[in-house]
Design a protein around this motif. Structure first.
Motif, PDB file in Angstrom:
ATOM      1  N   VAL A  90      13.155 -18.532  -4.395  1.00 57.81           N
ATOM      2  CA  VAL A  90      13.983 -17.499  -3.743  1.00 57.81           C
ATOM      3  C   VAL A  90      13.490 -16.107  -4.140  1.00 57.81           C
ATOM      4  N   TYR A  91      13.174 -15.938  -5.426  1.00 55.43           N
ATOM      5  CA  TYR A  91      12.796 -14.592  -5.873  1.00 55.43           C
ATOM      6  C   TYR A  91      11.464 -14.148  -5.282  1.00 55.43           C
ATOM      7  N   VAL A  92      10.481 -15.056  -5.251  1.00 54.86           N
ATOM      8  CA  VAL A  92       9.164 -14.642  -4.716  1.00 54.86           C
ATOM      9  C   VAL A  92       9.312 -14.232  -3.249  1.00 54.86           C
ATOM     10  N   ARG A  93      10.124 -14.969  -2.512  1.00 54.04           N
ATOM     11  CA  ARG A  93      10.348 -14.609  -1.101  1.00 54.04           C
ATOM     12  C   ARG A  93      11.028 -13.232  -0.993  1.00 54.04           C
ATOM     13  N   TYR A  94      12.018 -13.024  -1.840  1.00 55.51           N
ATOM     14  CA  TYR A  94      12.729 -11.734  -1.838  1.00 55.51           C
ATOM     15  C   TYR A  94      11.770 -10.609  -2.233  1.00 55.51           C
ATOM     16  N   ALA A  95      10.990 -10.865  -3.288  1.00 48.58           N
ATOM     17  CA  ALA A  95      10.039  -9.859  -3.781  1.00 48.58           C
ATOM     18  C   ALA A  95       9.016  -9.517  -2.704  1.00 48.58           C
ATOM     19  N   GLU A  96       8.599 -10.542  -1.971  1.00 54.90           N
ATOM     20  CA  GLU A  96       7.613 -10.342  -0.898  1.00 54.90           C
ATOM     21  C   GLU A  96       8.145  -9.338   0.125  1.00 54.90           C
ATOM     22  N   ALA A  97       9.408  -9.524   0.494  1.00 55.33           N
ATOM     23  CA  ALA A  97      10.025  -8.615   1.478  1.00 55.33           C
ATOM     24  C   ALA A  97      10.148  -7.202   0.906  1.00 55.33           C
ATOM     25  N   GLU A  98      10.501  -7.116  -0.378  1.00 60.91           N
ATOM     26  CA  GLU A  98      10.654  -5.792  -1.010  1.00 60.91           C
ATOM     27  C   GLU A  98       9.309  -5.077  -1.139  1.00 60.91           C
ATOM     28  N   VAL A  99       8.304  -5.828  -1.566  1.00 61.67           N
ATOM     29  CA  VAL A  99       6.975  -5.228  -1.736  1.00 61.67           C
ATOM     30  C   VAL A  99       6.445  -4.763  -0.376  1.00 61.67           C
ATOM     31  N   GLU A 100       6.648  -5.598   0.632  1.00 56.99           N
ATOM     32  CA  GLU A 100       6.192  -5.248   1.993  1.00 56.99           C
ATOM     33  C   GLU A 100       6.869  -3.960   2.467  1.00 56.99           C
ATOM     34  N   LYS A 101       8.156  -3.863   2.183  1.00 58.38           N
ATOM     35  CA  LYS A 101       8.924  -2.676   2.586  1.00 58.38           C
ATOM     36  C   LYS A 101       8.335  -1.418   1.932  1.00 58.38           C
ATOM     37  N   HIS A 102       8.092  -1.485   0.641  1.00 61.33           N
ATOM     38  CA  HIS A 102       7.535  -0.320  -0.069  1.00 61.33           C
ATOM     39  C   HIS A 102       6.102  -0.031   0.389  1.00 61.33           C
ATOM     40  N   PHE A 103       5.349  -1.110   0.634  1.00 59.83           N
ATOM     41  CA  PHE A 103       3.962  -0.958   1.098  1.00 59.83           C
ATOM     42  C   PHE A 103       3.952  -0.206   2.425  1.00 59.83           C
ATOM     43  N   ASN A 104       4.811  -0.615   3.329  1.00 58.33           N
ATOM     44  CA  ASN A 104       4.868   0.045   4.647  1.00 58.33           C
ATOM     45  C   ASN A 104       5.289   1.503   4.513  1.00 58.33           C
ATOM     46  N   PHE A 105       6.240   1.732   3.633  1.00 60.76           N
ATOM     47  CA  PHE A 105       6.721   3.118   3.453  1.00 60.76           C
ATOM     48  C   PHE A 105       5.591   4.002   2.926  1.00 60.76           C
ATOM     49  N   ILE A 106       4.946   3.545   1.859  1.00 60.51           N
ATOM     50  CA  ILE A 106       3.926   4.381   1.200  1.00 60.51           C
ATOM     51  C   ILE A 106       2.680   4.524   2.078  1.00 60.51           C
ATOM     52  N   ARG A 107       2.282   3.419   2.732  1.00 58.66           N
ATOM     53  CA  ARG A 107       1.065   3.442   3.561  1.00 58.66           C
ATOM     54  C   ARG A 107       1.161   4.496   4.659  1.00 58.66           C
ATOM     55  N   LYS A 108       2.367   4.670   5.182  1.00 66.64           N
ATOM     56  CA  LYS A 108       2.524   5.599   6.300  1.00 66.64           C
ATOM     57  C   LYS A 108       3.036   6.966   5.850  1.00 66.64           C
ATOM     58  N   PHE A 109       2.907   7.222   4.564  1.00 64.08           N
ATOM     59  CA  PHE A 109       3.487   8.461   4.031  1.00 64.08           C
ATOM     60  C   PHE A 109       2.377   9.359   3.504  1.00 64.08           C
ATOM     61  N   ASP A 110       2.400  10.623   3.832  1.00 64.17           N
ATOM     62  CA  ASP A 110       1.482  11.529   3.132  1.00 64.17           C
ATOM     63  C   ASP A 110       2.231  12.782   2.702  1.00 64.17           C
ATOM     64  N   LYS A 111       1.506  13.654   1.991  1.00 59.23           N
ATOM     65  CA  LYS A 111       2.216  14.759   1.331  1.00 59.23           C
ATOM     66  C   LYS A 111       2.927  15.688   2.306  1.00 59.23           C
ATOM     67  N   ASP A 112       2.459  15.767   3.561  1.00 56.88           N
ATOM     68  CA  ASP A 112       3.150  16.625   4.538  1.00 56.88           C
ATOM     69  C   ASP A 112       4.572  16.110   4.820  1.00 56.88           C
ATOM     70  N   ASP A 113       4.723  14.790   4.696  1.00 52.11           N
ATOM     71  CA  ASP A 113       6.054  14.203   4.950  1.00 52.11           C
ATOM     72  C   ASP A 113       7.082  14.636   3.907  1.00 52.11           C
ATOM     73  N   LEU A 114       6.595  15.084   2.754  1.00 47.49           N
ATOM     74  CA  LEU A 114       7.523  15.495   1.682  1.00 47.49           C
ATOM     75  C   LEU A 114       8.459  16.602   2.154  1.00 47.49           C
ATOM     76  N   ALA A 115       7.969  17.418   3.081  1.00 44.39           N
ATOM     77  CA  ALA A 115       8.758  18.562   3.559  1.00 44.39           C
ATOM     78  C   ALA A 115      10.129  18.122   4.091  1.00 44.39           C
ATOM     79  N   TYR A 116      10.175  16.923   4.691  1.00 48.37           N
ATOM     80  CA  TYR A 116      11.456  16.448   5.261  1.00 48.37           C
ATOM     81  C   TYR A 116      12.465  16.042   4.186  1.00 48.37           C
ATOM     82  N   TYR A 117      11.978  15.877   2.984  1.00 45.47           N
ATOM     83  CA  TYR A 117      12.856  15.383   1.914  1.00 45.47           C
ATOM     84  C   TYR A 117      13.261  16.478   0.929  1.00 45.47           C
ATOM     85  N   ARG A 118      12.780  17.704   1.167  1.00 51.03           N
ATOM     86  CA  ARG A 118      13.164  18.772   0.224  1.00 51.03           C
ATOM     87  C   ARG A 118      14.508  19.344   0.640  1.00 51.03           C
ATOM     88  N   LYS A 119      15.384  19.527  -0.324  1.00 51.19           N
ATOM     89  CA  LYS A 119      16.727  20.051   0.003  1.00 51.19           C
ATOM     90  C   LYS A 119      16.903  21.433  -0.591  1.00 51.19           C
TER      91      LYS A 119
END
Ligand SMILES: Cc1cc2nc3c(=O)[nH]c(=O)nc-3n(C[C@H](O)[C@H](O)[C@H](O)COP(=O)(O)OP(=O)(O)OC[C@H]3O[C@@H](n4cnc5c(N)ncnc54)[C@H](O)[C@@H]3O)c2cc1C
Length: 567
Positions: free
Chosen positions: A538-567
């Motif tokens: 169960v954990y490896v399957r869960y971890a796989e989904a979590e890692v994939e989620k973070h991988f997708n987030f980071i892969r499509k993220f660059d420093k210009d995107d930071l501007a949307y997160y500054r408050k």
């Protein structure tokens, strides 16, 4: 007669880890104390047997006394009057039972009246106590402040204070102030040396101090006038017998209600310097906090266990649509994931505890003789592993405790929202675990350097090289694929050399490393013991989904995107 150690066979599995052989060997130093203390072990088996027996006593006290008292303590809570705190009656009974059973100062050397337990079985006791009453764990668990006295105080102070802790006196750790929370460099409580009296006096205010009316306090204070950073801070021991500290109030909290959280006023409170001046934050608090973080990781695992047990029992009992709700896949999936997170955080907890044990035992030996080059290398390796794993254990364990407490209520449906069931207390108690002893964000701050230096990747490679049973090879290959995604994310972020981007992605990277490490540890557990097979899957399957989620987030993220997160 409930026994909270014997009814959880996962605990014995972790206690019997192969590394315990080395830990006991280092801790007992050829079993020299068998000649002086009749309760000192004569060999490895004897030592392991004594840990097992004492944990059985802890399990019994927890099952028969601490757990039945938990609800009453939660309602009654402590009170503050005339500057002093009185515990709830259940807390008094719990402490009394622990004192009588000799469970205070468990990890302290025998010459002070302790049991000389390694950290691993001591932390197991903390895991068990927390399952019954997380608030009580705070009071009982503050005994690990004695570890700081043992490591850094002089012999006279050790004799005077550790002996008292082993006899059952309680401790507190006075660090936080209104303007110094996560940032302890800002501590301003003033320590001034009186040449006339030849002693130190403390003046100022501390806030949010657990068990702030304790017998013995470790206090972080500013000893160097005119300084404003961590280099001006020293560590002091304040003895309540000397007076000078009053409790202004106790906080009205959401959870862990049995544990008094105090605002303290220091007025010319006489105190003793512990260790050297100016090393208070830089060295001693760091050591103190690492021990306390492991304690909170154990508290989190205990709460996760309680949440899982409550949810499982309710799901078997509650019937809807003509059957027990556990038969609905939506409910059983939730329970499986709860168990997987529980087993994952527990295996990380004990892996970390063993690392701490090895390096601390070697540190202790180094006080008496020069370590051999091999021992020095071993000390260095394990100290680094302990340092890199502690924030993962605390950070992930506390987040999982919160998630499990949330799911426990969900499984109870509307009843879970009522005060009638233990799950609402667990939910309230869990919430603090990801805040104190450094928030989850601060655990990430502590862990990120091991991401950027490749330390986690190196350790993951070592786990990959360990054998697993043939039926788990498939899961291991999946973990290897996840590891390459983690490495790609680390490389992408590190290559930019952009600190803000690294800080922004830090939590995701640390979580990815944690999932991989916990996945591998569960494969090791499941290879040795069928108890963990389901959780590994169960954990490896869960971890796989979590890692994939973070991988997708980071892969499509660059420093210009930071501007949307500054408050
Ligand atoms: C019930 C309870 C018991 C406690 N017991 C003790 C005790 O016994 N002894 C003791 O000394 N203290 C104790 N504390 C204090 C506790 O350790 C602090 O509350 C905690 O460290 C957070 O500090 P703070 O509350 O000032 O929050 P802040 O430091 O103001 O943090 C607020 C938010 O900012 C974030 N943040 C702050 N700095 C950073 C950063 N560099 N990077 C990213 N995010 C950041 C935090 O993660 C958090 O989300 C206790 C607190 C509570 C609530």
């Amino acid at each position: 007669m409930a026994n909270f150690y014997l009814d959880t066979p996962e605990l014995k599995h972790h206690l019997n880890h192969p590394l315990m052989k080395r830990i006991v060997e280092l801790k007992e130093r050829n079993y020299v104390e068998k000649a002086t203390f009749d309760y000192a072990p004569v060999d490895f088996e004897d030592a392991m047997d004594s840990y097992d027996k004492v944990l059985e006593i802890v399990g019994e006290i927890c099952g028969d006394i601490v757990a039945p008292n938990a609800e009453g303590v939660d309602h009654e809570g402590p009170v503050c009057a005339d500057g002093r705190v009185s515990y709830a009656s259940g807390t008094v009974a719990n402490l009394d039972a622990c004192r009588k059973a000799g469970l205070m100062g468990m990890a302290m050397p025998r010459r002070f009246g302790g049991l000389n337990f390694p950290i691993t079985p001591y932390i197991m006791a903390a895991d068990i106590v927390s399952r019954c009453d997380a608030g009580f764990e705070n009071l009982w668990g503050l005994q690990d402040c004695a570890e700081t006295i043992y490591e850094f105080a002089n012999e006279d102070q050790k004799q005077r204070y550790i002996t008292r802790v082993c006899q059952g006196e309680t401790m507190s750790m006075d660090l936080t102030e209104p303007d110094a929370g996560s940032d302890l460099q800002a501590v301003m409580l003033k320590a001034s040396y009186s040449e006339k009296d030849q002693c130190w006096y403390l003046n100022g205010v501390k806030r949010f101090i657990t068990n702030g009316d304790a017998d013995i306090h470790l206090v972080l204070a500013r000893s160097e006038e005119g300084t404003h950073d961590g280099r001006g801070l020293s560590m002091f021991i304040y003895d309540k017998r000397n007076g000078g500290v009053t409790v202004r109030r106790i906080e009205n909290k959401m959870g862990i209600k049995g544990s008094p959280t105090c605002e303290l006023v220091y007025k010319n409170a006489k105190a003793e310097l512990c260790g050297d001046r100016k090393l208070g934050l830089i060295k001693y608090v760091m050591a103190l906090m690492n021990g306390a973080r492991l304690g909170i990781a154990a508290q989190s695992v205990g709460i996760s266990q309680a949440a899982y047990n409550e949810a499982l029992a309710y799901a078997k009992d509650r019937k809807q649509f003509g059957k027990a709700i556990i038969e609905f896949p939506a409910v059983s999936e939730m329970l499986s994931l709860m168990k997987a997170k529980l087993d994952a955080s527990r295996t990380l907890l004990y892996e970390t505890a063993r690392f701490v044990d090895v390096y601390k035992a070697l540190d202790d030996i180094a006080k008496d003789r020069k370590l051999t080059p091999e021992e020095r290398a071993e000390q260095k390796t394990f100290a680094k592993l302990a340092d890199s794993f502690t924030p993962l254990g605390k950070g992930m364990g506390s987040e999982f405790a919160n998630q499990n407490a949330y799911d426990c209520i969900q499984i109870h449906g509307g009843s879970g929202f009522m005060k009638d069931y233990a799950c609402e207390r667990l939910y309230r108690d869990a919430r603090i675990t990801s805040i104190y002893e450094g928030t989850t964000q601060l655990q990430v701050v502590a862990a990120i350097r091991y991401v950027t230096t490749g330390a986690y990747q190196a350790r993951i490679k070592e786990y990959e090289a360990m054998a697993v049973s043939p039926e788990l090879e498939g899961l291991k290959n999946r973990l290897k694929e996840m590891a390459s995604k983690y490495s790609a994310c680390v490389a992408q972020v590190v290559e930019t050399k952009d600190q803000e981007l690294l800080d922004f992605c830090a939590r995701r990277l640390v979580e990815m490393a944690s999932h991989l490490i916990m996945g591998h540890l569960l494969l090791q557990d499941a290879s040795a013991n069928d108890l963990f097979t389901e959780s590994a899957h169960v954990y490896v399957r869960y971890a796989e989904a979590e890692v994939e989620k973070h991988f997708n987030f980071i892969r499509k993220f660059d420093k210009d995107d930071l501007a949307y997160y500054r408050k």
